[in-house]
Write an enzyme that holds these catalytic residues in place. Structure first.
Site, PDB file in Angstrom:
ATOM      1  N   ASP A  60       0.838  -1.204   0.000  1.00 12.02           N
ATOM      2  CA  ASP A  60       0.000   0.000   0.000  1.00 12.02           C
ATOM      3  C   ASP A  60       0.869   1.247   0.000  1.00 12.02           C
ATOM      4  O   ASP A  60       1.881   1.318   0.708  1.00 12.02           O
ATOM      5  CB  ASP A  60      -0.899   0.029   1.234  1.00 12.02           C
ATOM      6  CG  ASP A  60      -1.658   1.345   1.327  1.00 12.02           C
ATOM      7  OD1 ASP A  60      -2.600   1.540   0.530  1.00 12.02           O
ATOM      8  OD2 ASP A  60      -1.283   2.194   2.162  1.00 12.02           O
ATOM      9  N   TYR A  65       2.677  10.302   0.840  1.00 12.09           N
ATOM     10  CA  TYR A  65       3.865   9.837   1.532  1.00 12.09           C
ATOM     11  C   TYR A  65       5.128  10.423   0.888  1.00 12.09           C
ATOM     12  O   TYR A  65       5.542  10.011  -0.201  1.00 12.09           O
ATOM     13  CB  TYR A  65       3.942   8.313   1.521  1.00 12.09           C
ATOM     14  CG  TYR A  65       2.752   7.623   2.166  1.00 12.09           C
ATOM     15  CD1 TYR A  65       1.931   8.279   3.077  1.00 12.09           C
ATOM     16  CD2 TYR A  65       2.447   6.302   1.852  1.00 12.09           C
ATOM     17  CE1 TYR A  65       0.851   7.641   3.668  1.00 12.09           C
ATOM     18  CE2 TYR A  65       1.371   5.651   2.445  1.00 12.09           C
ATOM     19  CZ  TYR A  65       0.568   6.333   3.344  1.00 12.09           C
ATOM     20  OH  TYR A  65      -0.502   5.691   3.916  1.00 12.09           O
ATOM     21  N   LYS A  91      -3.859   5.830  -3.182  1.00 13.80           N
ATOM     22  CA  LYS A  91      -4.930   6.662  -2.649  1.00 13.80           C
ATOM     23  C   LYS A  91      -5.152   7.905  -3.500  1.00 13.80           C
ATOM     24  O   LYS A  91      -4.270   8.323  -4.261  1.00 13.80           O
ATOM     25  CB  LYS A  91      -4.616   7.035  -1.202  1.00 13.80           C
ATOM     26  CG  LYS A  91      -4.335   5.799  -0.335  1.00 13.80           C
ATOM     27  CD  LYS A  91      -4.088   6.159   1.109  1.00 13.80           C
ATOM     28  CE  LYS A  91      -3.723   4.918   1.904  1.00 13.80           C
ATOM     29  NZ  LYS A  91      -2.357   4.455   1.639  1.00 13.80           N
TER      30      LYS A  91
END
Length: 346
Positions: A60, A65, A91
């Site tokens: 994931d 990030y 995401k």
């Protein structure tokens, strides 16, 4: 993708009713983006390779990030492996543009890439974010797409505005379109709070939710509402934050971080009690913390972050370590575990 007999890491569970299956242990990649400490490319790549060698086949990531750094790094490694052999999620909800404002150090990213986020949960914003992630990863086939950080914890008084982008602005419709056309196999949320998952269930048919924390050795309030609702609806929980940002990894002698901040005294005291019980059974606290949430039938996988290959191997060993059944009973007897919570012995 096949499971190894007897291995908890490689045990497969289905995501909702999608037919997509993930390994018991997954790799979360916030550390690859430099969360709290910067990593070299070599360290990041070695961490992903160590996860693969341990049997992890679910990965994931998120544009957030490291301000897109983690997606670049993860894609660089995963492209070396057969695409049919792993499951990948990322995401949407933030679009990244060249930075024009000073870096906000509160986000915790060390040496992030020179981009900044624009929140955008609209139909077109989600489609654009998805395409941007495909390019950064260098991988077209993304299996799971998650709406990132929607909810009051992130947006406070502005949450209503962003929620409206998902509903009236077509964000959920974009997810449905991507799923219906086969561009992704499953859709859901990636959040730090349970309430917004319940809100989403009332609006849209999600397959899964990546929940960071909220169902750990320290916290089990989601047993009251969220987890039963997910079981009833066939929605899988991808459980992140099993260490509650760090304090359950090393105990009171380690990193006293809880929910991305400094742990309050009452949390430290409770962790000390948990650690004492684990020690009496010869079990590292980290092993109990990683294995506990996986016992719940709504939890499809437990995601662990790692900053190095050694840390990944340590987490993998913790997930596999045998734990005496009596440990869970002792935790219940001391009021440290909700009696409704399923334990691995069950």
């Amino acid at each position: 993708m096949t499971a190894t007999t007897g291995s908890k890491i490689t045990r497969l569970r289905e995501i909702g009713r999608t037919g997509l299956k993930v390994t018991g242990l997954g790799l979360g990649t916030a550390p690859l983006g430099g969360l709290y400490r910067d990593l070299s490319d070599e360290e990041a790549h070695a961490t992903v390779a160590a996860a693969w060698n341990a049997g992890v086949r679910y990965f994931d990531t998120a544009p957030h990030y490291g301000n897109t750094k983690a997606e670049h790094r993860l894609g660089d490694v995963l492209r070396r492996y057969p695409r049919a052999d792993y499951v990948l999620s990322t995401k949407v909800g933030r679009r990244f543009v060249p930075r024009t404002t000073p870096l906000d150090d509160r986000e915790g990213w060390q040496n992030p890439l020179p981009f900044e986020a624009i929140y955008d949960y609209t139909h077109d914003g989600i489609l654009r974010s998805f395409e941007d992630s495909q390019q950064r990863l260098g991988i077209v086939q993304i299996d799971i797409l998650l709406v990132h950080d929607i909810g009051r914890v992130t947006h406070g008084e502005h949450n209503g505005h962003y929620w409206q982008q998902l509903t009236e602005g077509g964000g959920f419709r974009a997810l449905d379109r991507l799923r219906a056309t086969g561009a992704v196999k499953a859709v859901g949320l990636g959040v730090n709070e349970g309430a917004v998952i319940l809100d989403a269930l009332a609006e849209f048919d999600i397959d899964c939710a990546l929940l960071a924390g909220r169902y750990t050795l320290l916290e089990q309030t989601t047993l009251e509402d969220l987890l039963p609702a997910c079981e009833q609806r066939g929605v899988s929980i991808l459980l992140g934050g099993a260490f509650n940002s760090g304090i359950l990894a090393r105990g009171v002698e380690g990193d006293l971080k809880f929910n991305y901040g400094d742990a309050p005294r009452e949390v430290i005291e409770r962790v000390a009690r948990l650690e004492a019980v684990c020690r009496s059974f010869g079990v590292p606290l980290a092993a109990a913390a990683l294995q506990f949430p996986y016992a719940h039938p709504a939890v499809a996988t437990v995601l662990t972050g790692a900053r190095s290959a050694d840390e990944l191997r340590e987490n993998a060993a913790s997930f596999e370590q045998p734990i005496p059944a009596g440990l869970w009973s002792a935790l219940r007897e001391q009021g440290l575990l909700d009696p409704r919570a399923p334990a691995p012995e069950d």
